[in-house]
Structure formats: structure tokens, C-alpha cells
Design an enzyme around this catalytic site. Structure first.
Site, mmCIF file in Angstrom:
data_model
loop_
_atom_site.group_PDB
_atom_site.id
_atom_site.type_symbol
_atom_site.label_atom_id
_atom_site.label_comp_id
_atom_site.label_asym_id
_atom_site.label_seq_id
_atom_site.Cartn_x
_atom_site.Cartn_y
_atom_site.Cartn_z
ATOM 1 C CG PHE A 1 -29.230 -2.549 27.609
ATOM 2 C CD1 PHE A 1 -30.502 -2.940 27.234
ATOM 3 C CD2 PHE A 1 -28.441 -3.434 28.319
ATOM 4 C CE1 PHE A 1 -30.983 -4.205 27.553
ATOM 5 C CE2 PHE A 1 -28.909 -4.694 28.645
ATOM 6 C CZ PHE A 1 -30.182 -5.084 28.267
ATOM 7 C CB VAL B 1 -21.643 -5.303 29.061
ATOM 8 C CG1 VAL B 1 -22.069 -6.621 28.433
ATOM 9 C CG2 VAL B 1 -21.505 -4.217 27.997
ATOM 10 C CB VAL B 2 -25.066 -6.928 33.657
ATOM 11 C CG1 VAL B 2 -25.223 -7.901 34.813
ATOM 12 C CG2 VAL B 2 -24.818 -5.505 34.175
ATOM 13 C CB THR C 1 -27.238 -15.914 25.898
ATOM 14 O OG1 THR C 1 -27.061 -14.497 25.860
ATOM 15 C CG2 THR C 1 -28.701 -16.248 26.148
ATOM 16 C CG HIS D 1 -25.801 -10.774 23.634
ATOM 17 N ND1 HIS D 1 -25.822 -10.541 22.275
ATOM 18 C CD2 HIS D 1 -26.065 -9.583 24.217
ATOM 19 C CE1 HIS D 1 -26.080 -9.271 22.055
ATOM 20 N NE2 HIS D 1 -26.234 -8.658 23.219
#
Length: 156
Positions: free
Chosen positions: A22, A81-82, A86, A88
Site C-alpha cells: 500500500f 501511512v498517509v 477518517t 483509520h
């Protein structure tokens, strides 16, 4: 007084790199930085195993399994992780950080934390070979140093 300082000699070392797919625009650059730095410091490309996982959240599970097997000298974890729209982001960041920290403390080999946690893609790219350097490369040199320090401690 005795002072210990690790070296960056990677010859005869076996390294695992766990990379999240990802945000691979970022993670591929982190991997390139880590791989090049390891090679420049004597790690043979045949002694580098790369494990691709779906996302950053899956990194700790694979790191734990690799560490338990004990067939590598160290592990590099790479992800991005960007922040999105939300909550999340907070959950993923917290889980990844806690998981990797636990493995680093309880595992058999040194583990380097190379998971970027940024507000936007520009910040991530800047840390993956842009204005802020390459955190993958920094993890590689840090890992070599930690392996050497731990091996020194084990010999005493």
C-alpha cells in the site's frame, strides 16, 4: 570507561526487509534506499530477502514470524501511512508502532522501524528520497550498527 560504537560492515549478514505494498509509490523508494545502502556496506544481494505485505498493519505479523525463525541477522520494516479523511490513520499508526516495538524488544534480532506516518503524500515522498533524505537508507545503516553492537555484547 568502555565505549561501544557499531560499524556498518554488512558482509556475511542475512537481512530481511518487510515492505508494505500500500502506497508503493513511496515504499518502493524506501526499499531502493535500504537495498542500495545495504549493498554499499557489503551485504550481498543474495543475502537480502524481501517480503511484500498488503499494508503497514500486516508488517508486525511477518516481522514476528521472521524473528522467531532466527535465520536472519536483522529486519527492516518499511511502510507509508498517509492521513486520510477518517480516523483509520490513528488506528493503523498505533497498531503498527506497538507491534513493531514489541517485536524489537522481545524478538531474537534487531528490528528497524521504517514506517512513515505523514499528513500527506508530499511529506511521505520527501522522506523517501526527497528533501528529507531516504528513511529506508537510514534504517539500513541503523540496522547494521545495531547488529554489530548486539554481536559485540553477545561476545562479552
Amino acid at each position: 570507561m568502555t565505549e561501544y560504537l557499531g560499524t556498518f560492515n554488512g558482509s556475511k549478514l542475512k537481512i530481511a526487509i518487510i515492505v508494505a505494498r500500500f502506497n508503493d509509490l513511496v515504499t518502493k523508494r524506501l526499499l531502493d534506499g535500504a537495498f542500495q545502502t545495504l549493498a554499499q556496506n557489503g551485504v550481498s544481494k543474495e543475502d537480502i530477502d524481501i517480503y511484500w505485505v498488503p499494508g503497514a498493519f500486516e508488517i508486525p505479523r511477518v516481522a514476528q514470524k521472521i524473528s522467531q525463525k532466527g535465520n536472519v541477522d536483522g529486519i527492516i520494516t518499511l511502510g507509508a501511512v498517509v492521513r486520510g479523511e477518517t480516523s483509520h490513520y490513528e488506528s493503523v499508526c498505533s497498531g503498527v508502532t506497538s507491534g513493531i516495538a514489541q517485536i524489537a524488544l522481545e524478538g531474537k534480532v534487531p528490528v528497524m522501524f521504517g514506517v512513515l506516518m505523514t499528513e500527506n503524500m508530499e511529506q511521505a515522498l520527501n522522506r523517501a528520497g526527497g528533501k528529507a533524505g531516504n528513511k529506508g537508507s537510514e534504517c539500513a545503516t541503523g540496522l547494521l550498527e545495531m547488529i554489530d553492537i548486539e554481536q559485540t555484547i553477545d561476545r562479552e
